[in-house]
Design a protein around this motif. Sequence first.
Motif, PDB file in Angstrom:
ATOM      1  N   VAL A  82      79.671 104.090  70.802  1.00  0.00           N
ATOM      2  CA  VAL A  82      79.963 103.020  69.854  1.00  0.00           C
ATOM      3  C   VAL A  82      78.826 102.005  69.887  1.00  0.00           C
ATOM      4  CG1 VAL A  82      81.708 101.317  69.159  1.00  0.00           C
ATOM      5  CG2 VAL A  82      82.386 103.293  70.553  1.00  0.00           C
ATOM      6  N   VAL A  99      84.896 104.842  74.299  1.00  0.00           N
ATOM      7  CA  VAL A  99      85.996 105.762  74.038  1.00  0.00           C
ATOM      8  C   VAL A  99      86.562 106.118  75.405  1.00  0.00           C
ATOM      9  CG1 VAL A  99      86.615 108.037  73.161  1.00  0.00           C
ATOM     10  CG2 VAL A  99      84.968 106.626  71.917  1.00  0.00           C
ATOM     11  N   VAL A 110      89.447 103.763  71.444  1.00  0.00           N
ATOM     12  CA  VAL A 110      88.234 102.971  71.660  1.00  0.00           C
ATOM     13  C   VAL A 110      88.681 101.609  72.179  1.00  0.00           C
ATOM     14  CG1 VAL A 110      86.159 101.991  70.603  1.00  0.00           C
ATOM     15  CG2 VAL A 110      87.123 104.124  69.702  1.00  0.00           C
ATOM     16  N   PHE A 125      79.639 104.861  65.010  1.00  0.00           N
ATOM     17  CA  PHE A 125      80.063 105.824  66.017  1.00  0.00           C
ATOM     18  C   PHE A 125      79.108 106.997  65.946  1.00  0.00           C
ATOM     19  CE2 PHE A 125      83.950 103.554  64.929  1.00  0.00           C
ATOM     20  CZ  PHE A 125      84.430 103.234  66.189  1.00  0.00           C
TER      21      PHE A 125
END
Length: 142
Positions: A82, A99, A110, A125
């Motif tokens: 992320v 995650v 997440v 992502f």
Amino acid sequence: GETTMKRLALALVAAAQMSACMIFMRPPSDPKLYEPTQTSAAQMYKVTMTPAESIRVGKLHSWNIQVMTADGTPVDSAKITVDGGMPQHGHGLPTKPLVTKQLGDGRHLVEGMKFNMGGWWVVTFEVGSSQGSDIVTFNLKL
């Protein structure tokens, strides 16, 4: 001496040009780019983002994301990173969201999402699986 002053002047001009580019970045006007389901850059994945609770500025929260292949097959064993930030302000996310859990059916938890001010945010992502690697981008207005 004179060369130092010239170098400094060139550096200042370069810095001014770079910050001018930042200022001219505008949030996308296409409403589709703010939808909770987005297709990845190379069309490999379709990702749906669902905040686990309402997104409030300054509050730590979680998202559920569902990762599917282009043909609708859930992707469970993906490596997902992320990233994101505020393009107009030139800063990233104030936290390092991760995650933390696979929930089955292509869904992933997440944790650690946080937005420290209102405005236009971009969250990306990077999804890697046996299909390959691709990036999905979400735009948010807070």
